[in-house]
Scaffold this motif. Sequence first.
Motif, PDB file in Angstrom:
ATOM      1  N   ALA A  44       0.835  -1.206   0.000  1.00 50.28           N
ATOM      2  CA  ALA A  44       0.000   0.000   0.000  1.00 50.28           C
ATOM      3  C   ALA A  44       0.871   1.259   0.000  1.00 50.28           C
ATOM      4  O   ALA A  44       0.639   2.174   0.775  1.00 50.28           O
ATOM      5  N   THR A  45       1.880   1.261  -0.877  1.00 48.67           N
ATOM      6  CA  THR A  45       2.684   2.477  -1.038  1.00 48.67           C
ATOM      7  C   THR A  45       1.783   3.600  -1.532  1.00 48.67           C
ATOM      8  O   THR A  45       1.911   4.753  -1.121  1.00 48.67           O
ATOM      9  N   PHE A  46       0.868   3.240  -2.436  1.00 45.64           N
ATOM     10  CA  PHE A  46      -0.199   4.143  -2.849  1.00 45.64           C
ATOM     11  C   PHE A  46      -1.523   3.377  -2.740  1.00 45.64           C
ATOM     12  O   PHE A  46      -1.549   2.159  -2.764  1.00 45.64           O
ATOM     13  N   LYS A  47      -2.619   4.141  -2.584  1.00 48.80           N
ATOM     14  CA  LYS A  47      -3.924   3.480  -2.482  1.00 48.80           C
ATOM     15  C   LYS A  47      -4.355   2.922  -3.831  1.00 48.80           C
ATOM     16  O   LYS A  47      -5.071   1.929  -3.896  1.00 48.80           O
ATOM     17  N   GLY A  48      -3.957   3.599  -4.891  1.00 49.10           N
ATOM     18  CA  GLY A  48      -4.431   3.200  -6.209  1.00 49.10           C
ATOM     19  C   GLY A  48      -3.293   2.879  -7.145  1.00 49.10           C
ATOM     20  O   GLY A  48      -2.130   3.168  -6.869  1.00 49.10           O
TER      21      GLY A  48
END
Lengths: 281, 180
Positions: free
Chosen positions: A27-31
């Motif tokens: 989950a480094t980024f949500k998307g």
Amino acid sequence: MSAWAQDDLLAELDAIAPPAPKAYAFATFKGTRIINQQSVELPAAGVGQFVIGHRFGALNDKPLYNLFGLDVAQIRFEYSYSPVKWLNFGAGRSSGSKTYDGFAKVRFTRQSSGPGFNWPVTTAYYTNATIVTTPFADGFDHFFTDRMAYTHQWLVARKMNEALSLQVAPTLVHFNLVQTPAESNDQWGVALGGRYKLTQRMALTADYLLRINPVDQTHNPLSIGIDIETGGHVFQFHLTNARSMADPQWMMQTPGDWTKGDIFLGFNITRVFTHKAPDFR
Amino acid sequence: MKKTLFLSIALLATLSASAQKLVSRDTYVHFFSETPVEDIEASLKDGVGLINTETKEFVFQVNIQSFTFEKALMQEHFNENYMESTKYPKGLFKGKITGDVAFSKAGTYTVKLVGTMNIHGKDRPMTIPATITVSKEGLVVLESTFIIKPTDHDVEIPSLVVTKIAKEIEVKVKSTLRAN
């Protein structure tokens, strides 16, 4: 020997327990996108992802008459699938210039911590091929390939801590056809992006493309947004000067200028579908 | 002669020492959250456990990130938002077995595990029922079903998903232990 204290038992457990597995940053980024820019995230193995993107009209274009642009929207939808955890591919269609595209993302390294060698960053290669299907208006005969452009990005991201993640991405867009001799077929840039978690389910995001050899009368795309996560969906709301969602267009052909109020309200909605579940029972 | 005696004493000592400890490296843990809106379940197969047969003390430990879900996104949310497994990577239950159990004698024993459950970094005293089955070959199988309440361990569940996550989560454990 019978005076075994529990803490000894615990110490013994540590001795028999397998060594702590490598902890990979997740989950480094949500998307899979930061906003317009792709992130290093891929849907998990066996998972397909549907994304709908909207970019409304400019906020400075008769804002009250057009209800801040809501009456005029561009739309993109795409579907992609990850057969394995390091590969994702898919296809999409953006209404701007009626553009179809196929894309792939391959992850090479994963940021980790734990025993042995650890990568400090997650890296992935992203590529996209687009076909513009609006008619040519210049009166010349054209090859089909004149409609195509190719995007290549080397995505490098680091989850600095639980809240902050940063990404940098050297970028090349190759246009088979450009409008003027002064324009280069190969247009370069460096994409910057980041997210900052405000709560467990909400994050501030931004992405920007610094172009090296920009075309006249276009601007560097800058987007600022928030991610909202609700279980199965990720909602990304943002403000951007780039209205097109096809990669070559938002990256290299953004006419909008933040300083003149050419700002577009937009959102992406992400929904994942599990096609192949792991053994979870 | 002296040498042989010494060796056999040493061997005996080792045997009796190792017979005190039962070890599992493949403990299975499954949990199930049932609500009218959504059922959520996950499992792992690499829990570790240790029982001292003499003092009847036990320790069981799992890596939270080992839990595998049907949906990868659920697994990500479980780790990132609920369990905060980067901060609290392990779940631990340690304590003492009460009730009659003879680890050296084949049979099925109904016991209680009295101890401290540490989940999400939060300790909670717990007593859970379990059955221990000792086979003729000396294999020990511990099975237990019990309830965990997320609120007991300060796991925050936002109102948006409150209908999707059960207030009581059923946990099933099956651990096969062998003399180490």
